[in-house]
Design a protein around this motif. Structure first.
Motif, short mmCIF file in Angstrom:
data_model
loop_
_atom_site.label_atom_id
_atom_site.label_comp_id
_atom_site.label_asym_id
_atom_site.label_seq_id
_atom_site.Cartn_x
_atom_site.Cartn_y
_atom_site.Cartn_z
N GLU A 55 61.71 66.24 53.35
CA GLU A 55 62.39 67.54 53.30
C GLU A 55 63.17 67.76 52.01
O GLU A 55 63.28 68.89 51.53
CB GLU A 55 63.32 67.71 54.51
CG GLU A 55 62.60 67.80 55.85
CD GLU A 55 62.16 66.46 56.40
OE1 GLU A 55 62.62 65.41 55.89
OE2 GLU A 55 61.36 66.44 57.36
N GLN A 56 63.73 66.68 51.46
CA GLN A 56 64.47 66.85 50.20
C GLN A 56 63.53 67.33 49.10
O GLN A 56 63.82 68.26 48.35
CB GLN A 56 65.12 65.53 49.79
CG GLN A 56 66.14 65.02 50.79
CD GLN A 56 66.67 63.65 50.40
OE1 GLN A 56 67.56 63.55 49.57
NE2 GLN A 56 66.12 62.61 50.97
N ASN A 57 62.37 66.69 49.05
CA ASN A 57 61.38 67.07 48.05
C ASN A 57 60.86 68.48 48.30
O ASN A 57 60.64 69.25 47.36
CB ASN A 57 60.22 66.06 48.07
CG ASN A 57 59.47 65.98 46.77
OD1 ASN A 57 60.08 66.04 45.70
ND2 ASN A 57 58.16 65.85 46.84
N LEU A 58 60.68 68.81 49.57
CA LEU A 58 60.22 70.16 49.95
C LEU A 58 61.09 71.23 49.29
O LEU A 58 60.60 72.18 48.68
CB LEU A 58 60.27 70.32 51.48
CG LEU A 58 59.98 71.72 52.03
CD1 LEU A 58 58.48 71.92 52.19
CD2 LEU A 58 60.67 71.94 53.37
N VAL A 59 62.39 71.05 49.41
CA VAL A 59 63.31 72.09 48.94
C VAL A 59 63.38 72.11 47.41
O VAL A 59 63.35 73.18 46.79
CB VAL A 59 64.71 71.90 49.57
CG1 VAL A 59 65.71 72.88 48.98
CG2 VAL A 59 64.62 72.07 51.08
N THR A 60 63.45 70.94 46.79
CA THR A 60 63.58 70.94 45.32
C THR A 60 62.28 71.36 44.65
O THR A 60 62.31 72.09 43.64
CB THR A 60 64.04 69.56 44.82
OG1 THR A 60 65.18 69.17 45.55
CG2 THR A 60 64.42 69.63 43.35
N VAL A 61 61.14 70.92 45.17
CA VAL A 61 59.86 71.38 44.60
C VAL A 61 59.77 72.91 44.73
O VAL A 61 59.33 73.60 43.80
CB VAL A 61 58.66 70.70 45.30
CG1 VAL A 61 57.34 71.35 44.92
CG2 VAL A 61 58.62 69.21 44.96
N SER A 62 60.24 73.44 45.85
CA SER A 62 60.26 74.89 46.04
C SER A 62 61.07 75.58 44.94
O SER A 62 60.66 76.61 44.39
CB SER A 62 60.86 75.25 47.41
OG SER A 62 60.04 74.77 48.45
N ALA A 63 62.21 74.99 44.64
CA ALA A 63 63.07 75.57 43.59
C ALA A 63 62.37 75.51 42.23
O ALA A 63 62.46 76.47 41.44
CB ALA A 63 64.39 74.82 43.54
N GLY A 64 61.68 74.42 41.95
CA GLY A 64 60.93 74.32 40.69
C GLY A 64 59.85 75.38 40.59
O GLY A 64 59.69 76.02 39.55
N LEU A 65 59.13 75.60 41.68
CA LEU A 65 58.10 76.65 41.71
C LEU A 65 58.73 78.02 41.48
O LEU A 65 58.23 78.83 40.70
CB LEU A 65 57.39 76.63 43.07
CG LEU A 65 56.35 75.53 43.29
CD1 LEU A 65 56.18 75.25 44.77
CD2 LEU A 65 55.01 75.91 42.66
N ALA A 66 59.84 78.26 42.17
CA ALA A 66 60.50 79.56 42.05
C ALA A 66 61.00 79.81 40.63
O ALA A 66 60.96 80.94 40.14
CB ALA A 66 61.65 79.65 43.05
N SER A 67 61.44 78.75 39.96
CA SER A 67 61.94 78.92 38.59
C SER A 67 60.81 79.34 37.65
O SER A 67 61.07 79.81 36.54
CB SER A 67 62.60 77.62 38.09
OG SER A 67 61.61 76.69 37.72
N CYS A 68 59.57 79.18 38.09
CA CYS A 68 58.42 79.61 37.28
C CYS A 68 57.84 80.92 37.81
O CYS A 68 56.68 81.24 37.53
CB CYS A 68 57.36 78.51 37.27
SG CYS A 68 57.91 77.01 36.45
N GLY A 69 58.62 81.65 38.58
CA GLY A 69 58.20 82.99 38.99
C GLY A 69 57.56 83.11 40.36
O GLY A 69 57.13 84.19 40.76
N LYS A 70 57.49 82.01 41.10
CA LYS A 70 56.89 82.07 42.43
C LYS A 70 57.90 82.58 43.46
O LYS A 70 59.10 82.36 43.32
CB LYS A 70 56.38 80.69 42.86
CG LYS A 70 55.31 80.12 41.94
CD LYS A 70 54.08 80.98 41.92
CE LYS A 70 53.02 80.44 40.99
NZ LYS A 70 51.89 81.40 40.81
N LYS A 71 57.37 83.27 44.49
CA LYS A 71 58.20 83.71 45.63
C LYS A 71 57.94 82.70 46.73
O LYS A 71 56.89 82.71 47.36
CB LYS A 71 57.79 85.11 46.06
CG LYS A 71 57.93 86.14 44.96
CD LYS A 71 57.25 87.45 45.33
CE LYS A 71 57.28 88.40 44.12
NZ LYS A 71 56.50 89.62 44.38
#
Lengths: 311, 272
Positions: A55-71
């Motif tokens: 779950e920790q990776n789930l959330v931080t990977v999500s943030a990395g994706l979002a920082s590149c324009g993903k919703k």
């Protein structure tokens, strides 16, 4: 009856929106089945990422994706998402202000007999305490769809909690009043106000009908937006009725009750009775059995409402 | 550009910044600065005139306590005026003791250890989805490797074969309480990363030429992410700081500052 789980409604909405919006990405933590996301993963594999039980990776990977324009929509059982990855939610989602919606599924005591490890009776408290994090507990699948539509229109962090099971709808196909970050007034009333969130709203609505038969006029508020909470509707209820009962599938510490009591104490003190889960291990049983034990049903709510009037 | 001179000048900037601000993680800044120099002055496609270019390379300083090193690089590259750092860690400043994405050129907030590599995994996945050829670089500390979340990210990057991602471990072997091996065994980093499906390069991380070669090799890796185990010296470049755990978070006195600058100027002269 049009009766589907709120998590299914989220999947349907995301699947529909993702056909045309290729920036939507959904992640899960070995939870695609329990999150009703199997169809999404099968139909749009290029917009779906499996993270495994991390779950920790789930959330931080999500943030990395979002920082590149993903919703980004990160979907995981509410119990783990709201506590194990709380720091990731604080730092990478809220503090870094990334366009991530954390979706906590099977929230509250949805998992019943699986026990305390799987209950999330403190997720409103944890998530609402994080600056720049918004918190939503939609009441039925109609409102859930409206909420997801609204969240797709902005790029701010949020946490959405839904239950595991299909619940009876509060609203109707052609009558789904919804304004972002404004509570929904389900029924006006002059004696007492019932403020509920999430899947407790239906029971509050039913309680108002029981009270009406006894000549008591209960106002019913669907506070799906826990943060930012709709202060105005709380203050108005404090002024216009004799007291408030809050109902939540959450501990009474740091959730809806704490927030409503804080608002009334600072603006217009009235009696606020909090109905929620005990500060103790929750009894084993199916959701309804658990709710019945703690009076979190229409009859129990009506009973507490009358206490407000008898004071 | 002579990267060795650049790294030496940046060391002087870092020492001066910390001396003036009276705060900073001096030892770790000095161990990591050669990595930043090679990335920012030779390899990375970043442009202060177009900060949000979607095709830019991404950098995450996961060992966020080395923020002084990153800020000195970014100001030197023109992301913001050097004078902005006069208020480093001052009241209301956005230039705080850990990287802050309100600062031009900083991609993500870091500071809590164990987050940066997972951010990099997300960025690398996004780059692959969008068919962009940018590269992602994440720099970690070796003490940080004790965080479990790091291994979740290492696992995911290996699983998804993210060859657009390069990680660095600033292996200076010291953390606040002593050596990494006393606090929590970190050897062998090489075997650990390899077991998770990474391409592993182990080099002297204060050797500009070795770093240059390693980053070049990482770009050639296909089907595997690359980690550069950068074996460094904490406090590298200033004699009295080198390999001293106490310099994790210490500010030089006037005499120490003067000696440090003098040593760095001597070092610079050797490279001219």
């Amino acid at each position: 009856m049009n009766n589907i789980a709120n998590k299914q409604a989220i999947c349907n909405k995301l699947l529909e929106a993702s056909q045309t919006d290729k920036d939507i990405v959904v992640l899960c933590s070995d939870s695609r089945g329990s999150a009703s996301l199997t169809k999404f993963a099968d139909e749009l594999p290029e917009q779906f990422i499996e993270i495994g039980i991390a779950e920790q990776n789930l959330v931080t990977v999500s943030a990395g994706l979002a920082s590149c324009g993903k919703k980004v929509f990160a979907v995981s059982p509410a119990s783990f998402l709201s506590t194990r990855s709380m720091e990731q939610a604080k730092v990478d989602v809220a503090y870094s202000n990334t366009n991530v919606t954390l979706v906590g599924i099977s929230g509250g005591i949805s998992y019943g007999a699986l026990g305390m490890t799987h209950h999330s009776a403190n997720d409103i408290a944890t998530m609402a305490s994080i600056p720049n994090m918004r918190v939503y507990l939609p009441s039925d699948h109609f409102q859930t769809e409206k909420l997801i539509e609204a969240l797709l229109q902005d790029d701010k962090p949020s946490y959405v909690r839904v239950g595991r099971n299909a619940v009876d709808p509060v609203y109707e196909e052609n009558n789904i009043p919804f304004e972002m970050d404004k509570a929904t007034l389900i029924k006006d009333g002059t004696d007492v106000t019932l403020i509920a969130c999430g899947e407790m709203v239906k029971s509050a609505k039913d309680a108002a009908e029981i009270l009406a038969k006894e000549g008591i006029s209960a106002r019913v508020v669907d506070m799906y937006c826990l943060k930012p909470i709709d202060k105005d509707i709380v203050i108005k209820a404090a002024k216009e009725t004799k007291g408030i009962v809050t109902i939540e599938e959450h501990t009474i510490y740091g959730g809806l009750n704490s927030q409503v009591a804080q608002i009334t104490a600072q603006n217009y003190p009235v009696t606020v009775i909090g109905m929620g889960l005990p500060d103790a291990p929750v009894i084993t049983g199916k959701s309804q059995e658990v709710f019945d034990t703690y009076g979190l049903n229409a009859e129990g709510i009506a009973k507490e409402a009358k206490k407000v009037l008898n004071k | 550009m002579n990267l060795k001179i650049k790294a030496t000048d940046l060391r002087k900037d870092i020492l001066t910044l910390i001396y003036k601000a009276r705060t900073g993680h001096t030892g770790g800044d000095m161990s990591v600065i050669d990595i930043l120099t090679v990335l920012y002055y030779k390899y990375m496609n970043v442009n202060p005139e177009n900060i949000k270019d979607p095709n830019r390379d991404r950098f995450i300083l996961s060992k966020g306590h080395a923020s002084e090193a990153l800020y000195c690089v970014l100001s030197d590259k023109g992301f913001f005026p050097k004078s902005d750092l006069d208020n480093y860690s001052g009241y209301g400043s956005k230039y705080i003791g850990h990287p802050n994405n309100k600062v031009n050129g900083v991609e993500m907030n870091t500071g809590s250890l164990g987050h940066g590599l997972a951010v990099g995994v997300g960025m690398a996945l996004a780059g692959r989805m969008d068919k962009k050829d940018y590269r992602v670089y994440a720099v970690m500390g070796d003490g940080e490797m004790a965080e479990g979340s790091v291994w979740e990210a290492i696992m995911a990057a290996g699983h998804y074969k993210l060859d657009n991602l390069t990680a660095f471990v600033d292996r200076n072997r010291l953390q606040i309480s002593g050596t990494t091996e006393q606090v929590m065994t970190q050897d062998s980093q090489e075997k650990r990363w390899e077991a998770f499906g990474w391409n592993v390069l182990s080099i002297n991380g204060n050797d500009i030429d070795a770093l240059d070669a390693a980053v070049g090799l990482a770009k050639q890796s296909k089907g595997k992410p690359t980690v550069v185990i950068a074996n460094t010296t904490k406090g590298c470049g200033v004699s009295y700081m080198e390999n001293q755990a106490g310099w994790h978070h210490r500010v030089p006195t006037e005499e120490e500052y003067a000696q440090g600058i003098k040593e760095l100027e001597q070092r610079r002269a050797q490279y001219e």
